[in-house]
Each structure stands twice: as C-alpha cells, then as structure tokens.
Design an enzyme around this catalytic site. Structure first.
Site, short mmCIF file in Angstrom:
data_model
loop_
_atom_site.label_atom_id
_atom_site.label_comp_id
_atom_site.label_asym_id
_atom_site.label_seq_id
_atom_site.Cartn_x
_atom_site.Cartn_y
_atom_site.Cartn_z
N PHE A 8 0.85 -1.19 0.00
CA PHE A 8 0.00 0.00 0.00
C PHE A 8 0.89 1.24 0.00
O PHE A 8 1.73 1.42 0.88
CB PHE A 8 -0.92 0.01 1.23
N GLY A 9 0.69 2.10 -1.01
CA GLY A 9 1.42 3.36 -1.10
C GLY A 9 0.49 4.53 -0.86
O GLY A 9 -0.61 4.58 -1.43
N TYR A 10 0.92 5.46 -0.02
CA TYR A 10 0.10 6.63 0.31
C TYR A 10 0.88 7.94 0.18
O TYR A 10 0.32 9.01 0.31
CB TYR A 10 -0.46 6.51 1.74
N GLY A 11 2.18 7.85 -0.07
CA GLY A 11 3.05 9.02 -0.23
C GLY A 11 3.94 8.81 -1.43
O GLY A 11 3.47 8.55 -2.53
N SER A 12 5.25 8.86 -1.21
CA SER A 12 6.19 8.78 -2.34
C SER A 12 6.16 7.46 -3.08
O SER A 12 6.53 7.41 -4.26
CB SER A 12 7.61 9.09 -1.87
N GLU A 87 12.29 2.30 3.66
CA GLU A 87 11.29 2.74 4.64
C GLU A 87 11.74 2.57 6.09
O GLU A 87 11.24 3.28 6.97
CB GLU A 87 9.97 2.00 4.41
#
Length: 174
Positions: A8-12, A87
């Site tokens: 799940f990606g929510y930023g970069s 991360e």
C-alpha cells in the site's frame, strides 16, 4: 502456490515505487489517516534541519486513499529488501500487513510508531514553514509534497488537506 505480495502506497511510493509492479489499483485503507507526522532526517531533511514526510497515523473512523501495488511475481524478495532499506532507515515506521477495503487484499504497509522520537504533530502553519525550508538527500521537502499532491490528483483521489498545505508552502517559497 505462494501468496502474492501487495504493497500500500500513500506518499512517495505512489509516484516512486522501488520495486517492479505487475498491477496497481486505487486503494482504501480504513482506520488510518495520511499525515505529515514524521520528521525526516535523511531523505527530505537533515538532523540539523529536519523536514516532514507522510506517515499513516492510526485514527479510528478515518481512512486513507492510495495505491495498492501488486509486486511482479518472482520479485517479492527483492521488493521486500528494497522497501525495508528505504522505509526502515530510522525505525520510525512499523511494517504491518493490513487489510485494504479496496481492493479487498492484505497489503504490506508502513505506519508511524507514535512512540518514536521522529513522531510529531504540528499545526498546518508549522508544517508549511518546515516543508518550505527543508531539504535532504532526495531533494527539497516541498518537491515531496507537490509530487504527492500531483499524483493523487492524477489518480482521481485529491486530498484537500494536502492541497491546503501545498498552497501555504507555495506562498512561503521563493
């Protein structure tokens, strides 16, 4: 058969995934909110002048739209290694497998550890001042914000809070 790896990606990660992607879908994660609640000492700031980056902060009743990435089959191990290197650089994020409501899959997700020294809560004016002036190894903090806003808009999932923050940063930037 081995279970497939979703991230799940929510930023970069939305605009700069560090792994081969087989498929990407607009996604929703319930119970969390996207927030500039993590100081950046490496990528978008320095220890002397920290920036801010997005993290998922637990928030009952909230939700976050982002992107679910299906990692290319056979690249799961390399993808996991690349994600952990990127991360988990300071251990401020916790790696979790969380159920997405759209699509209905479990995805590897990086969330903030609210007990970590890099966890912070600033009002929007302070966020704008920090983001407008910070820079790190991966460039100016404002570029991180603007790229996230741009790509969320392109996906059809604009974030009003990020738009407001971007306007404030533009007003402060030379």
């Amino acid at each position: 058969m081995t279970e497939r790896l979703w991230v799940f990606g929510y930023g970069s990660l939305i605009w700069d995934p560090c792994f081969p992607v087989e498929r990407r879908e607009t996604a929703r994660l319930d119970g969390w909110r996207r927030s500039f609640c993590m100081t950046s000492l490496h990528y978008r700031g320095t220890p002397e002048a920290p920036g801010l980056v997005l993290a998922l902060d637990r928030a009952p009743g909230a939700f976050c739209h982002g992107v679910a990435f299906l990692v290319e089959q056979g690249a799961e191990g390399a993808a996991l290694a690349a994600l952990r290197e990127r991360e988990l650089v300071s251990d401020a994020y916790t790696e979790m497998s969380l159920p997405l409501t759209e699509p209905a899959v479990t995805a590897l997700t990086y969330v903030i550890d609210p007990g970590h020294v890099q966890y912070c809560l600033h009002d929007v004016a302070a966020q704008a001042r920090i983001i407008a002036g910070a820079a790190g190894r991966r460039g100016p903090n404002r570029d991180y914000l603007m790229n996230t806003v741009l790509h969320l808009d392109a996906l059809g999932i604009p974030d009003a809070e990020l738009h407001d923050l971007a306007e404030r940063v533009r007003a402060l930037s030379p």
